[in-house]
Each structure stands twice: as C-alpha cells, then as structure tokens.
Design an enzyme around this catalytic site. Structure first.
Site: not given
Length: 357
Positions: A251, A234, A206
C-alpha cells in the site's frame, strides 16, 4: 492546542510544531482514549474515524492526508459538527508513475509498443487522469471508463468495452458499497471472464474493489499477471495470494516524498483556515535537490526504461513484503505496517528533470 497525528504523515513537525503540541500514534492503533485532550486529529487511510472514536474528546477538526475518505464516517462527523478535510490529488503523480513502473518492470517491451498496447483506466479522477497523460506521453492507446467523468483527450468507453479491449487495466476508483455504480467487488468472476486472459491487472486503489477469491480462481485458469498494492483483507495477506501475484507492494503506490508532503500541506492549509491561523509554509522548501536524469529534448519512451532502476526499484518493495511471511503462511499485520512506517519515500520523476504537469 493538542493534535494527535498518524506517525506516517510527512513533514508534520515542519507544518504543525509551532501551532500545537503533537502526539504521534500508529494510525491503525488510535483509540478514543488517545483523543481525550485533543483538538484535532490528523490521519491517513488506515484509521477508521467515526463518532465513537471522537466521543468525549474536544476534536473539532479531522484532516486526512489521503485522496479518499472511505475510512471516515463523513455523515456522522458532520452531525457532530466536526470539520473534515482530505487531500484529493495529492499523490496522483506518484501513483501514475507506480503504475507505469509496474507495467514496464513486468513487460519492458511495452515501452516501444505505441498504440499496439492498450491501457484501460477504470476511474478517471485525479489519479486516472494523471495516468492517462503519462501513458499518452509513451504513445500508448489509452481508454477509460467512469460514470461521472469524460476525458476529451482519450477514448471513453463502457466498462464492458474496456474489459474486452485492454491489454492492461489499472484501477483508480473509490470504495463504495451502495448505489448504481458501487465499486465493492467490481472485479469479480463475471468481470474477469470479460477480460483478455493475458490482460495485466493493477490495483492501487482499494483492496475490496477486487474479490480476492474470484481473482485467485481467475489466475488459476488464465495465469493472468496481477499487481496489487492494496488487498481485500489488508493488512492480512496469505502466502497463497502472494504466490499468485506478479508483484505485490504494501500500500505504498502513492508514497512519494512529494505526494505525502503535498497531502500534509493540504491538511495544514485547511487546519489553519479552521483555527484562523496564517498558512505560510510550502513543502517544496523542505525537499533536497536531485540530479537531473531526464533529457526534455528526447521522448519519454526512449529514455525511461534505463532510468527505472534509479527512479524506483519496485521489485525491492515486492521482496520486502514477501519477506514478512510467517510460519503460518501469512504476512504479519505488524510487518505490513512496519514497511509503510519505515518506507524510504521515493521522489517523483519531476525531481529528476522530467516535465511536470
């Protein structure tokens, strides 16, 4: 029955078309008004699922085809008697292969380094433990740290010891903001000061686990090689950050066809149990056969490097992300999401004959 589904789920039609009417949406754009007539919501990690999102709807089941749940208000949904399921471990192998690919793309000499190369794994859950197995097949020294997990087959060290001894560190923790072992900004100015200056850092967990500003300050001082698949802000990514990264990907570390299909299948099975339907489908029936590239009679370390270009060209993903920089020096959120939506799902190494776990 009606289902609202993130358009980035794999094999959704195969698993759900004969069970419900499916309405596809961009995951980041799902709104409360989209759910008015829905009975179930199927998402990935970019949809923030809260009681407010479900207010006024008939949604009683939320399935996330992801390994984590930090994008879901679990307590709030439980209060409203909404069942939530996710897919722990679904893409663990894909992420482990991504990490090894990143290491060997940047430092190919490591494939024959043996125990002279030390890989530190922060977080020893499904992904971290799978990465440990893969790294040990390459003969690397593997150390790990996790306050909740001890793996008997590796060296389990304190976080401080791991920071000091690792030649590369890969992050595999959930995002948590509270508690004794909160992971928000786990990697900060103090953390970086404890690491070897040349230690390669890889984050595919993350984004907010790593402080972006502290990272930039550290790279300016140490020239540390860093690989990011996730980002603190993000999907907004600045040119300044990209210019300081050895590799950057949108990602997609877990975006293997098997990983995504496995995640959808796990949600499908929970869906069928919740709505009392028979779960009879398996994702393997939908996958094409691939050529055999691996020789199980040879060690992985002697054959992996020349196979990497056929298995996964990580630099192509890096270049595609950088191509999204606009005139303001930022990657557009729309470009970031487009790359994820249209991503050509890679196959896991087992599809090419590597040993499976």
């Amino acid at each position: 029955m009606k289902v609202i589904a993130d358009e980035n789920l794999a094999l959704t039609d195969y698993f759900f078309a004969d069970l419900a009417e499916i309405d596809y949406r961009a995951g980041r754009g799902i709104q409360a008004e989209d759910l008015t007539a829905a009975n179930a919501l199927l998402v990935r990690s970019v949809t923030k699922v809260t009681p407010a999102l479900l207010e006024g709807s008939a949604v009683e089941f939320v399935g996330s085809a992801t390994i984590g749940t930090d994008h879901i208000d679990l307590a709030g949904l439980a209060t409203n008697h909404v069942e939530v399921t996710h897919a722990p471990g679904c893409n663990a192998q894909a992420v482990a292969e991504y990490v090894v690919t990143a290491i060997l793309t940047l430092q190919p000499e490591r494939v024959q380094a043996g125990t002279d190369f030390c890989l530190g794994i922060v977080g020893l859950g499904n992904v971290g433990s799978r990465l440990a197995q893969l790294a040990q097949r390459l003969g690397w020294r593997v150390i790990g740290t996790d306050p909740n997990v001890q793996l008997p087959e590796i060296e389990n060290l304190s976080f401080a010891q791991l920071l000091a001894e690792s030649d590369a560190i890969s992050i595999h923790v959930p995002l948590t903001h509270t508690g004794q072992h909160a992971t928000y900004h786990l990697f900060n100015t103090q953390t970086f000061e404890q690491m070897k200056p040349a230690c390669l850092l890889i984050n595919s967990a993350r984004g907010e686990v790593v402080s972006e500003q502290a990272l930039l300050n550290d790279i300016a001082k140490t020239q540390r090689p860093v690989v990011l698949d996730v980002f603190e802000h993000e999907p907004i990514i600045s040119r300044n950050l990209l210019d300081h990264l050895a590799l950057a990907t949108p990602h997609i570390a877990g975006y293997s066809l098997e990983g995504k299909a496995r995640g959808t299948q796990m949600v499908y099975q929970a869906f069928c149990q919740h709505f009392k339907r028979e779960a009879s489908k398996q994702f393997e029936s939908q996958l094409a056969d691939m050529p055999v590239l691996f020789n199980l009679k040879q060690p992985l370390s002697t054959q992996l490097l020349p196979l990497l270009p056929q298995l996964y060209n990580i630099r192509a993903d890096d270049q595609a992300l950088r191509a999204g920089l606009n005139k303001d020096g930022m990657v557009d959120a729309a470009h970031f999401d487009y790359l994820r939506k249209t991503y050509p799902l890679r196959r896991e190494w087992a599809a090419y004959g590597d040993q499976s776990f």
